[in-house]
Write an enzyme that holds these catalytic residues in place. Structure first.
Site, PDB file in Angstrom:
ATOM      1  N   LYS A 115     -39.607   1.403  -2.726  1.00 13.89           N
ATOM      2  CA  LYS A 115     -38.903   2.667  -2.569  1.00 13.89           C
ATOM      3  C   LYS A 115     -39.879   3.835  -2.611  1.00 13.89           C
ATOM      4  O   LYS A 115     -39.866   4.707  -1.738  1.00 13.89           O
ATOM      5  CB  LYS A 115     -37.859   2.800  -3.688  1.00 13.89           C
ATOM      6  CG  LYS A 115     -36.814   3.826  -3.424  1.00 13.89           C
ATOM      7  CD  LYS A 115     -35.790   3.832  -4.557  1.00 13.89           C
ATOM      8  CE  LYS A 115     -34.924   2.576  -4.534  1.00 13.89           C
ATOM      9  NZ  LYS A 115     -34.415   2.205  -5.862  1.00 13.89           N
ATOM     10  N   ARG A 146     -35.121   6.028 -10.764  1.00 14.47           N
ATOM     11  CA  ARG A 146     -34.825   4.714 -10.187  1.00 14.47           C
ATOM     12  C   ARG A 146     -36.010   3.784 -10.350  1.00 14.47           C
ATOM     13  O   ARG A 146     -37.153   4.214 -10.269  1.00 14.47           O
ATOM     14  CB  ARG A 146     -34.567   4.826  -8.690  1.00 14.47           C
ATOM     15  CG  ARG A 146     -33.272   5.471  -8.273  1.00 14.47           C
ATOM     16  CD  ARG A 146     -33.237   5.479  -6.753  1.00 14.47           C
ATOM     17  NE  ARG A 146     -31.968   5.940  -6.217  1.00 14.47           N
ATOM     18  CZ  ARG A 146     -31.770   7.186  -5.776  1.00 14.47           C
ATOM     19  NH1 ARG A 146     -32.733   8.085  -5.836  1.00 14.47           N
ATOM     20  NH2 ARG A 146     -30.592   7.516  -5.280  1.00 14.47           N
ATOM     21  N   GLY A 182     -29.948  -5.337  -8.137  1.00 14.02           N
ATOM     22  CA  GLY A 182     -29.220  -5.556  -9.373  1.00 14.02           C
ATOM     23  C   GLY A 182     -30.096  -5.628 -10.600  1.00 14.02           C
ATOM     24  O   GLY A 182     -29.624  -5.879 -11.709  1.00 14.02           O
ATOM     25  N   MET A 242     -31.861  -3.133 -11.918  1.00 16.46           N
ATOM     26  CA  MET A 242     -31.532  -1.975 -12.738  1.00 16.46           C
ATOM     27  C   MET A 242     -30.795  -0.944 -11.891  1.00 16.46           C
ATOM     28  O   MET A 242     -31.134  -0.714 -10.748  1.00 16.46           O
ATOM     29  CB  MET A 242     -32.796  -1.346 -13.292  1.00 16.46           C
ATOM     30  CG  MET A 242     -32.462  -0.258 -14.304  1.00 16.46           C
ATOM     31  SD  MET A 242     -33.885   0.671 -14.796  1.00 16.46           S
ATOM     32  CE  MET A 242     -33.129   2.270 -15.116  1.00 16.46           C
ATOM     33  N   ARG A 289     -33.538   3.707   6.658  1.00 14.53           N
ATOM     34  CA  ARG A 289     -33.774   2.257   6.637  1.00 14.53           C
ATOM     35  C   ARG A 289     -33.371   1.704   7.996  1.00 14.53           C
ATOM     36  O   ARG A 289     -32.653   2.370   8.755  1.00 14.53           O
ATOM     37  CB  ARG A 289     -32.972   1.582   5.533  1.00 14.53           C
ATOM     38  CG  ARG A 289     -31.499   1.879   5.620  1.00 14.53           C
ATOM     39  CD  ARG A 289     -30.735   1.318   4.438  1.00 14.53           C
ATOM     40  NE  ARG A 289     -29.382   1.882   4.424  1.00 14.53           N
ATOM     41  CZ  ARG A 289     -28.558   1.821   3.392  1.00 14.53           C
ATOM     42  NH1 ARG A 289     -28.940   1.261   2.267  1.00 14.53           N
ATOM     43  NH2 ARG A 289     -27.350   2.324   3.476  1.00 14.53           N
ATOM     44  N   HIS A 299     -15.056 -34.498  14.212  1.00 15.29           N
ATOM     45  CA  HIS A 299     -14.844 -34.643  15.647  1.00 15.29           C
ATOM     46  C   HIS A 299     -14.398 -33.322  16.258  1.00 15.29           C
ATOM     47  O   HIS A 299     -14.927 -32.863  17.276  1.00 15.29           O
ATOM     48  CB  HIS A 299     -13.802 -35.735  15.905  1.00 15.29           C
ATOM     49  CG  HIS A 299     -13.455 -35.898  17.355  1.00 15.29           C
ATOM     50  ND1 HIS A 299     -12.391 -35.249  17.936  1.00 15.29           N
ATOM     51  CD2 HIS A 299     -14.063 -36.597  18.337  1.00 15.29           C
ATOM     52  CE1 HIS A 299     -12.333 -35.564  19.218  1.00 15.29           C
ATOM     53  NE2 HIS A 299     -13.344 -36.376  19.494  1.00 15.29           N
ATOM     54  N   SER A 331     -34.975 -39.531  22.106  1.00 19.88           N
ATOM     55  CA  SER A 331     -34.195 -38.358  21.779  1.00 19.88           C
ATOM     56  C   SER A 331     -33.609 -38.585  20.390  1.00 19.88           C
ATOM     57  O   SER A 331     -32.861 -39.535  20.172  1.00 19.88           O
ATOM     58  CB  SER A 331     -33.092 -38.164  22.813  1.00 19.88           C
ATOM     59  OG  SER A 331     -32.334 -37.043  22.463  1.00 19.88           O
ATOM     60  N   CYS A 378     -31.103 -34.416  20.404  1.00 23.27           N
ATOM     61  CA  CYS A 378     -29.824 -34.132  21.052  1.00 23.27           C
ATOM     62  C   CYS A 378     -28.673 -34.143  20.064  1.00 23.27           C
ATOM     63  O   CYS A 378     -27.531 -34.229  20.448  1.00 23.27           O
ATOM     64  CB  CYS A 378     -29.559 -35.106  22.188  1.00 23.27           C
ATOM     65  SG  CYS A 378     -29.385 -36.811  21.646  1.00 23.27           S
ATOM     66  N   TYR A 384     -38.443 -31.009  23.749  1.00 21.11           N
ATOM     67  CA  TYR A 384     -37.242 -30.229  24.051  1.00 21.11           C
ATOM     68  C   TYR A 384     -36.186 -30.395  22.965  1.00 21.11           C
ATOM     69  O   TYR A 384     -36.240 -31.336  22.172  1.00 21.11           O
ATOM     70  CB  TYR A 384     -36.658 -30.641  25.413  1.00 21.11           C
ATOM     71  CG  TYR A 384     -36.067 -32.026  25.444  1.00 21.11           C
ATOM     72  CD1 TYR A 384     -34.728 -32.245  25.084  1.00 21.11           C
ATOM     73  CD2 TYR A 384     -36.828 -33.122  25.826  1.00 21.11           C
ATOM     74  CE1 TYR A 384     -34.188 -33.520  25.105  1.00 21.11           C
ATOM     75  CE2 TYR A 384     -36.302 -34.398  25.849  1.00 21.11           C
ATOM     76  CZ  TYR A 384     -34.979 -34.593  25.488  1.00 21.11           C
ATOM     77  OH  TYR A 384     -34.452 -35.856  25.500  1.00 21.11           O
TER      78      TYR A 384
END
Lengths: 909, 909
Positions: free
Chosen positions: B27, B97, B106, B108, B341, B472, B797, B864, B884
Site C-alpha cells: 500500500k 493502516r 483481514g 488488521m 487499482r 454422464h 492419447s 483427450c 496436443y
C-alpha cells in the site's frame, strides 16, 4: 584358423564330459560322462555342434575331415559292439539323435534301428529267434526314416498300418503277424518311393549319412527357429548328432529291461525302487502287454546284474548328486544303462530326499533349499485323493479297484482334496456341522459372499459354479485352509432347481442332490461323483520342518500371515510365521449376534445414535483383539481398520423388498416394517456403480470418524488388557485405501488422539505403530508425503490385490469374461492375480519403495495381498527390498522356502 | 551495523516508489508511486517494515530515531495539509493502516478519523457545518480504535447502537440524530473504560502511537501467523504502517466523491466510466441512501475537476498499464485520488481491453495473452442471465424490476444460462422439440445415461438431481454445449411423484410440474423459478478471435476437439480446433434405428449371426465417418473404437422383467417374448460388479474381433469414399483401454489386416495411423512395448478421466459421497476430475511420456479427457511435453488461450 587342421569333429562316448554341452550337446555330453565313469553305456559317438556350425557357414558343406572321422568312429563302434554295420548275420544297429546345448523338445525325432535292410533283417530274426520282432523293427525304421529324414507324411504309413490290422482282423499293432509285417515293409517302401521318387536306401552307410544330414538340417527348420525365437535361444549354437549302438532286451531269457529309481519317488526313502521285465523291450512295458515285476525280482533272477545295477545306481546318484531315474537293458546277460536323469518325485519325496542328501553331505543345505520347490512344500501340506493309479483315476474300495467318474472340472482355487456331502446353503451347512461335528460337507454355491463365511468354515471343501481363482470363495478358502474349486460352469457343471429342489447337474445330465457325496480335488480342479479315499497329513513332516528352519536362516524376507481369528493365527504361528501382516476387522462384523448391531450403526440417523451402537461393537472388537494378542505372545499384529463398503453389511435390495412386501401383505405395520423401509432407503443410498472404487477404506473412516475411534479404542484397550497379564503386545494399526497424504494423516490423527486418551485413562502405555496399506496407485506413485514427518506412516503394506485391480483396470470379479481368454491367447503370460505383474504393477511397487525410503529409510515395507504366498512374487518382493511378505496360514511354509530361495539366488548373482 | 545511524525509518509519500514494496509494503509503495507521479494523493507517510522487524528483534522496542522521524513527518504532513493535529478548529485527521509486502487480507483493520477528541469534534462540526457527520465520525473512531487497538468486543458497541436506534425509533444508523450520536460517544467511551480500565485517549499523539503499536503487534497475532503459515509467507517480512490525511467529500457543494474506471468494465469500451455524488462521503453511496449520478454529471458540475480526473485516469492507466478502478474525493474544490487499482471487469471487457491495449501498444501481445484469463474467454462464449442487479438477483420484466426466486442450487457442470420448460423424460423432450423447434426445454432427470442422449440434445439445459461434475450429464453437456447443473439434491431440490405426476420439489416445498418454466444458471449452479431473460452470444467476439490468433502463434500445444458428430465437429473447427482428438463411435449406436441392431448383434449366438448384424451396422458407421471426414477437410480425426461394456446397450434388467411379465399376463407367447427372455439372460450374463474395470474397451474388441473389423472397415471405406471426392483424409484409429502391450498389438493386427483388405478391394490407399488411449495405469507405467516396433502405437492419447479413476481408485459416479467432504475439509485441494492431480496422476503421465519417447521419439502424445479443457491441466500438459490437448468444442477457445499462456510462462522461466 589352423584349428581346423587338428579339429576333432567326432568324439567317441567317453572322450567328452558333462561340461562339454556346448560342443557335444546335452545328450552327447551326458552319454560321454557316463561312459567316462565306467557305466556300461551302449557305445557310440557324437558329431559335434562345430560340424553343424561349419555346415551353415560354408553353404551346407561338411568339413573335409568329417567323413574320415565318422568312418573311424564307426569302425571303433563296430569293434566295441562286436558287430558290423550291414553284417547280414549279426548287424550293428544304431540310433541317430540330435542333441543341442539347450534342450529343444520336438525339434527332431529319433531314428532307431538304423542299419537294417533286406539282408540284415533276416540276420536279426535269426539272432533273436523272433521273426516278428525283426520285421517290426524294420517296419518302424522305414517309417521313422521316411518321415524324419525325407518328410514323408506319417499319415500315409499310419493308414497302411490300420488297413493291415483290418485285413488281419486284429486290434493292436503287436497282433500283426510276421507275415503281415513283411508285407507292410514292402508297402512302406512303396510309399517311400512314391513320395520321394527314390528307392529306400539299402546301404546302412547311406542311411547313416542321410540321417546325419537330416539332423543337421533340422536345426534350421521353421519349428526349431520359432522355438528358439520364442525362448530367446541363440541361433548359432548348432546341434550335435549322436550315433549309438542299439541294444535289445528281448534276445532271450538272459535279456530283459527295466527302470529304477535310486530312492523311492513316492516317499523319498533310500532304497532301490523300480520295475523289471525279463526278455522284453521297453516298449512292451509301455504298451501294457505284460505286467512288470518289482525290482526285487531282478535280485532273484539276476543277482549279479542286480548288484551291478545297485552299484551303478549309487555311483550315478553320487555323481549327479540327485535321485536318478535309470533306464537299463540286459542284452544276453550284459547290463546296459541307456539313460539316467534326475527322477521325478512327489513333493513329499522331494522334501525328504533334499533333506536326507543334505544330512548325508551329498549336497549342501543351500542346494537342498534350492532344489525343493515351493510346489513340493505345498504338496506336503494338504490332504489328497489316495489313488490306486493316479493316471487311470482308479482307487480301492473294499479291496476292489474302482474308477472315479468325474462330473466336472473347475479352477483349482484351494489346494488339497476333500470328500463330503453336498450342501447348497451356508446356514444349513453350519447347522448340520453343529449337529454332527464329524460330518464332512462340500458347500456348493453359485458364488460366495462374506455372508457365506460361516458356511465355508463349517465345510471341508467349497465348490462354486462361478468365479475365478481370486473370487471371494477362492481367497477365503486359501485363508482358512479349505479345499476349493471355482468356476465349474466352464465344464458345464451347474446348480439347477427342479421341483423345488436344488441339484448339482453335470454336462451329461448327471444329477446329484443335497446329501449325496462328491469329492473335490483342489490340486487339479476335478470334481468326482462319490466318496473317494482321502489321505491327509496332520502336520508338517519332520524333514520339512527342519528344511524350513534352514530356510529361515538364509532368508532375508520375513514371513507373516494374513489371519483374522485367533484359531487361524495360531495355525500360522505353528507354521512359524513371525507375526500377522493382515488381520481384517470386518469379517467379525458378519457374525450372527453382531450383524444387527452393525446394521443399526449404519442406519443411525444421528452421531449420538451411531456412537451408541459403536460402543456395543467396541465390546466385541476388544474381545477379538484380545484373542489375537494372546495368541501372538509379543509377535506384531497388523490390524487393518474397516475396509468394505457399508452396503456389504446390509441385506440385498431384493431381499428387503420381498420382506417388506410379505409384511405388507399381512397388513403388518410393525416397527420392523419401518426399520426395513429405512434400510431399503439406506441400501439404495449406498448403492454404487463401482463399489471397488467407492466409499470404503479410509474414505469411510474419515467421513464417519466414530468408526476409527471405536476400532482404535478396541485395539488399545485389548492391548492394555493383555499386557496387564504380562504378555508382550505390538499392535500395528493399518489404514486402508489411502491415496492422498492427508487421508493418512487425518486418520492417524484420530488414531493417535484416541490411543492417547485410552492410555491416559488406564495410565499405561502401549507400543503401537500406525501405517497404511498401499493399494491405490496414487499412493504408490507419490508416497513421500505419506511417510514424511512425525505423523507419517511407520509401515507400508502393499495390498497387491487391489493394487493390481486398479493398476490393471481389471475387476477380478469380472475378469472371468476375458482373463482366461487372454491367458489362452498369450496376451498375458501369467494371471496377474496369482503372480505379481512385475513389469507393470511391479514397477509401481519399486517406485514406491524407492521414494518412500528416500524420505524415511526405516519405513517397514511388506506385502499382504494374495501374492504374498506366490513364490515368483516373493522373489520379486525380495528383489525390491521389502521387509516381509504376509500370506494365508497354510501358505506360510511355502513362503518361508520361497524367501530363502530368493535370498540364495540373489547371492548367486 | 552503522546503517542504523543513518536509517530512514519513515518515508513521506513520494519518497518511495512502487518497486519498494519490501520496505514500504504494497500500500505504502503504491501511494508513494502515485505521489511521485504528481497524482493528488492525500499526503501521508509510511513507517517502514524495518521498524516492525527491529521491534521484534529487540524485545518489542522501537529504534531510537523513530519518535523523532515520526514527529518530523507529522509536521510535514500538517504543513502539506494546512491543518494541525489536535487543532480544535481545523483538525488534521488521519487514517492508520497496516501494509505488508504481500497482501494479507483481514490481518488488521483500518483506523479512520484518528485525531478526533472532544475539542476537535466540535471544530469538525463547524467546519463541515454538519454536526451529525462530526459526531458520527467520532463515534466510529472510538468504535474502531477500541476494537482494533484495544480488542474491545465489537458486539458491545453494536448492542449499544441498536439500543439507540430502538430508543429513537429509527431503522438505519444514519437516521440517528446528532444528539443521539453525542450520547453514543459518551456511552462508547464508557464501554472503552469498562473494558480497558483506561480513559479513551484524548491526545491525538497518544492515539497515533497506540495505533502504530497495534498495527505492528498485529503482525504477530494468531490470525496473521496462521495466514502466513497457510500461504507460505515468510514470518520475517514485517508490516509497514501508513499514516495518511483524511479527506471528506461532504464538506459542502464544492465537495463530492466518486469512483471511476478508465474503461468500461462491462464491455471494455475506451471511455471514462463511473459514478459521482456531490457533497457526499463514499459511505453514502455504499449505504444506498442516495443514488449516484453517472460520471457525465461530473463533467457538467465540475468541468475542471472532470478534465483533471480524465487526465489522471489516463496517466494512471498508462502508468500501471491496465484498466484502473479509481476512488476519488473532492474536498472543497480540490480533487484527491484515494486509491487506484486494476479494475475488475467482465470476461468480455477483459478480452476487449487486453486486445485494445495491445493494439494501442500499451502492452505487448504476449502481455495481453497472459492478462486475459481462461475464465474471461469462457465468459465470452456462453449465454447468461441478464440481471438488472446481479447481486440482488433482480431482472427486468415488462419494464418492471423483479426478484428471481431461487428454488435450489447444484454444481455448475455446463456453463451458460438457459431458461425453458421442465420435461422429465428424454423421449418426450425429443418429441416436443420435434413438434415445436422453437421450444426451450430444461431436461430434469435424477441422473442421465447414454439413453438420454437424444433428450439432452433436444434440450437447452439439463438439470440432474444426482451426480457430480464429471457425471454422464455433466460430461455430455459440456461436450454438446448445453447448460447443465447437477447434484441439486444437496440443496434439497428433488423429483417427487405424486398422484402419478412428477414434480420438481424444492427444499421449502415449492412444487413445479412438467411444462412450467425454470431458469438454470450454469455459471453458479443456481436454479430459479420462472423464465428469466437470457443474453446469448452468437459467435466469438472479433477481439477474442484476434487474440486467439495471437495465442496460436505462441502456443506449442495444439488444440483438438472431442466431438462425435459432424455438427459438433464443425463447431469446434469454427473455433479453430486443428483436428479431432476423440471421436467416440458408440454414441451413434444409441440412435433409434440402430439400437435394435446393436442389441441383435449382442444377442447373436453364432459368429455368422453376429457378422450379419455387424454388416448392417457397418452401413451406418460408414455414413457417420464420411460425415466427419467431410467436415474435417484433411484435419486428423482420431476415432476411438467401441469402449463401453455391452450391457449399456441393453435395457435394464427390471425393465425387461416388467415387459416379460406384461406379455405373460396377456398370455402372449410371441417371438418377442422369446427375444426378451434371451435378452434377460444376456443382461444377467453381462452384469458386472465393477463395470468400469470389466469387459470393455479393447477387451471387448479382442474377445469379439468382428467388432474391430467392422469399425475399421467402416472407417477405411468412409475415408476412401471421401478421398475419392478430392478431400484429404487422415483417420487415426484409437484402441481403448490398453494395459498390456499385446492387447494393443493384437488389436492393431486386426485393424491393419482389415485396412489392407479394404484398400486392396478398392485399389487405393489411405494414410491412417493406429494408436491407443492411455487410461489404464499399467500402460502409463510400462509404455515401451506398446510403442515399440512396426506394430507399435503411433500415438498415445491420455484418457485422463479413466486414468484418474483408476490411479486414484475413485469411481467418479460414486465420488459424490466423499469427494465434496474431502474438498471441504482440505484433504484435497482441487477436484482431480476437473484439474489433473499433478503430484499423482501427473507423475504417471510424466513417466509414460519419458519412457515412450525413449523408445519412439516421434510418438504423438495428447490428452483427450475432460481435463483437456482445464487451463491448469493444459499448462501441465505443456510442461511434460505433450503435442496436443483435446477438449469439447466450446472449450476450444479457452484451451487455445491456456496453451499460449503455458508457452509464455514456460519462456519466462
Amino acid at each position: 584358423m589352423t584349428e581346423q587342421e587338428t579339429a576333432k569333429y567326432v568324439m567317441f562316448f567317453g572322450e567328452g564330459s558333462k561340461d562339454m554341452k556346448g560342443l557335444l550337446g546335452g545328450k552327447g555330453a551326458n552319454l560321454s560322462e557316463m561312459t567316462r565313469m565306467g557305466i556300461p553305456v551302449p557305445p557310440g559317438f557324437t558329431i559335434t555342434t562345430e560340424v553343424c556350425r561349419y555346415y551353415y557357414a560354408h553353404g551346407e558343406k561338411y568339413p573335409e575331415e568329417l567323413r574320415e572321422q565318422v568312418k573311424k568312429a564307426l569302425e571303433r563302434l563296430e569293434e566295441k559292439a562286436g558287430r558290423k554295420f550291414g553284417d547280414p548275420n549279426s548287424p550293428l544297429l544304431v540310433s541317430v539323435r540330435s542333441g543341442a546345448k539347450i534342450s529343444m523338445p520336438g525339434m527332431m525325432d529319433t531314428i532307431l534301428n538304423l542299419g537294417l535292410n533286406e539282408e540284415c533283417v533276416n540276420g536279426l530274426a535269426k539272432e533273436t529267434n523272433d521273426e516278428r520282432f525283426a520285421w517290426d523293427s524294420y517296419r518302424r525304421f522305414i517309417q521313422m526314416f521316411g518321415n524324419v529324414v525325407m518328410n514323408v507324411s506319417m499319415e500315409l504309413f499310419h493308414d497302411k498300418l490300420e488297413e493291415k490290422k483290418k485285413q488281419q482282423n486284429v486290434q493292436y499293432d503287436y497282433e500283426i503277424s510276421a507275415e503281415g509285417l513283411k508285407e507292410l515293409v514292402k508297402e512302406f517302401k512303396g510309399i517311400y518311393k512314391q513320395e520321394t521318387g527314390e528307392e529306400f536306401p539299402e546301404d546302412p552307410h547311406q542311411q547313416l549319412w542321410m540321417a546325419i544330414e537330416a539332423v543337421i538340417k533340422s536345426w534350421n527348420n521353421k519349428r526349431a527357429i520359432d522355438y528358439r525365437n520364442f525362448h530367446g535361444i541363440p541361433h548359432d549354437l548348432g546341434t550335435a548328432v549322436n550315433v549309438q549302438m542299439m541294444v535289445f532286451g528281448n534276445m532271450g531269457d538272459d535279456s530283459g529291461t527295466g527302470v529304477c529309481f535310486t530312492r523311492n519317488p513316492s516317499n523319498g526313502n533310500k532304497e532301490l525302487y523300480g520295475e523289471f521285465l525279463p526278455n522284453a523291450q521297453g516298449e512292451d512295458v509301455v504298451a501294457g502287454i505284460r505286467t512288470p515285476f518289482p525290482i526285487s525280482r531282478l535280485h532273484e533272477m539276476f543277482p549279479g546284474i542286480y548288484e551291478e545295477l545297485l552299484e551303478i545306481a549309487t555311483k550315478l546318484e553320487q555323481h549327479f548328486k540327485d535321485m536318478q531315474d535309470i533306464e537299463f537293458t540286459i542284452m544276453k546277460g550284459k547290463l546296459y544303462i541307456l539313460q539316467t536323469r534326475n527322477g521325478k518325485r512327489t513333493g513329499l519325496a522331494a522334501v525328504k530326499i533334499g533333506h536326507d542328501m543334505a544330512i548325508e553331505g551329498l549336497i549342501t543345505k543351500d542346494e537342498a533349499l534350492l532344489r525343493i520347490t515351493p510346489q513340493d512344500v505345498e504338496f506336503c501340506m494338504f490332504p489328497r485323493v489316495s489313488w490306486e493309479n493316479p493316471k487311470r483315476k482308479t482307487y480301492v474300495e473294499n479291496g476292489e479297484i474302482k474308477v472315479a467318474p468325474p462330473i466336472g472340472k473347475g479352477l483349482p482355487a484351494g489346494p488339497g482334496a476333500a470328500t463330503g456331502i453336498i450342501v447348497f446353503d451356508s446356514d444349513k451347512a453350519e447347522k448340520m456341522k453343529k449337529e454332527n461335528p464329524d460330518l464332512s460337507i462340500v458347500l456348493v454355491r453359485d458364488e460366495t459372499s462374506p455372508e457365506d463365511f460361516h458356511g465355508m468354515v463349517a465345510s471341508t471343501a467349497i465348490l462354486t459354479i462361478r468365479g475365478g481363482i481370486t473370487s471371494h470363495a477362492a481367497i477365503v478358502s486359501r485363508q482358512i485352509g479349505r479345499t476349493c474349486v471355482v468356476g465349474s460352469e466352464a465344464s458345464g457343471l451347474r446348480i439347477r432347481k427342479s421341483n423345488g429342489e436344488f441339484y448339482l447337474v453335470g454336462k451329461s445330465g448327471e444329477k446329484l442332490k443335497e446329501g449325496e457325496w462328491i469329492t473335490v480335488d483342489g490340486f487339479d480342479g476335478t470334481i468326482y461323483i462319490g466318496r473317494l479315499p482321502i489321505a491327509s497329513i496332520a502336520e508338517m513332516p519332520p524333514e520339512l520342518n527342519e528344511v524350513l528352519n534352514w530356510a529361515d536362516k538364509v532368508a532375508r524376507l520375513k514371513v507373516r500371515t494374513n489371519a483374522d481369528k485367533p484359531e487361524d493365527t495360531a495355525i500360522a504361528f505353528q507354521f512359524k510365521a513371525v507375526g500377522t501382516g493382515l488381520a481384517r476387522t470386518e469379517h467379525q462384523f458378519f457374525e450372527k449376534e453382531r450383524l444387527p448391531i452393525v446394521q443399526d450403526m449404519i442406519l443411525a440417523e444421528t452421531e449420538e445414535e451411531r456412537e451408541q451402537f459403536l460402543s456395543k461393537l467396541l465390546e466385541f472388537q476388544r474381545t477379538d483383539f484380545e484373542g489375537l494378542f494372546e495368541v501372538a505372545k509379543g509377535k506384531p499384529i497388523t490390524i487393518r481398520l474397516i475396509d468394505p463398503p457399508l452396503h456389504e453389511f446390509l441385506p440385498k435390495e431384493e431381499e428387503i423388498i420381498k420382506h417388506i412386501e410379505e409384511l405388507k401383505a399381512k397388513g403388518d405395520e410393525s416397527e420392523q416394517l419401518q426399520k426395513l423401509t429405512k434400510m431399503l432407503q439406506r441400501v439404495r443410498d449406498l448403492k454404487e456403480a463401482n463399489p471397488m472404487l467407492g466409499l470404503r477404506g479410509c474414505r469411510l473412516g474419515l467421513t464417519m470418524p466414530g468408526i476409527i475411534r471405536m476400532q482404535t479404542r478396541a485395539i488399545i484397550e485389548a492391548a492394555l488388557n493383555v499386557q496387564a497379564k504380562g504378555i508382550e503386545v505390538h499392535p500395528e494399526i493399518m489404514v486402508p485405501l489411502v491415496g492422498f497424504p492427508k487421508e493418512f494423516k487425518l486418520s492417524r490423527k484420530i488414531i493417535d488422539e484416541t490411543a492417547k486418551q485410552v492410555m491416559e485413562e488406564r495410565n499405561a502405555t502401549i507400543d503401537y505403530r500406525v501405517g497404511t496399506m498401499i493399494e491405490v496407485p496414487r499412493a504408490a506413485l507419490a508416497p513421500e508425503e505419506i511417510v514424511s514427518g512425525e505423523d507419517g506412516a511407520e509401515f507400508f503394506s502393499f495390498g497387491t490385490n487391489d493394487l493390481h485391480q486398479m493398476t490393471l483396470g481389471i475387476s477380478r470379479d469380472d475378469a472371468g469374461k476375458f482373463l482366461p481368454y487372454y491367458l489362452e491367447h498369450g496376451i498375458i503370460d501369467n494371471d496377474p492375480f496369482i503372480s505379481i505383474d512385475q513389469n507393470g504393477v511391479g514397477r509401481l511397487m519399486q517406485i514406491c519403495v524407492e521414494n518412500a525410503r528416500k524420505i524415511r529409510p526405516d519405513v517397514k515395507l511388506g506385502i499382504c495381498g494374495e501374492h504374498g504366498g506366490d513364490p515368483a512374487s516373493i522373489e520379486f518382493c525380495h528383489k525390491i527390498g521389502l521387509d516381509y511378505v504376509s500370506c494365508s496360514p497354510y501358505r506360510v511354509p511355502v513362503a518361508r522356502l520361497a524367501a530363502a530361495q530368493a535370498a540364495l539366488r540373489d547371492n548367486q548373482n
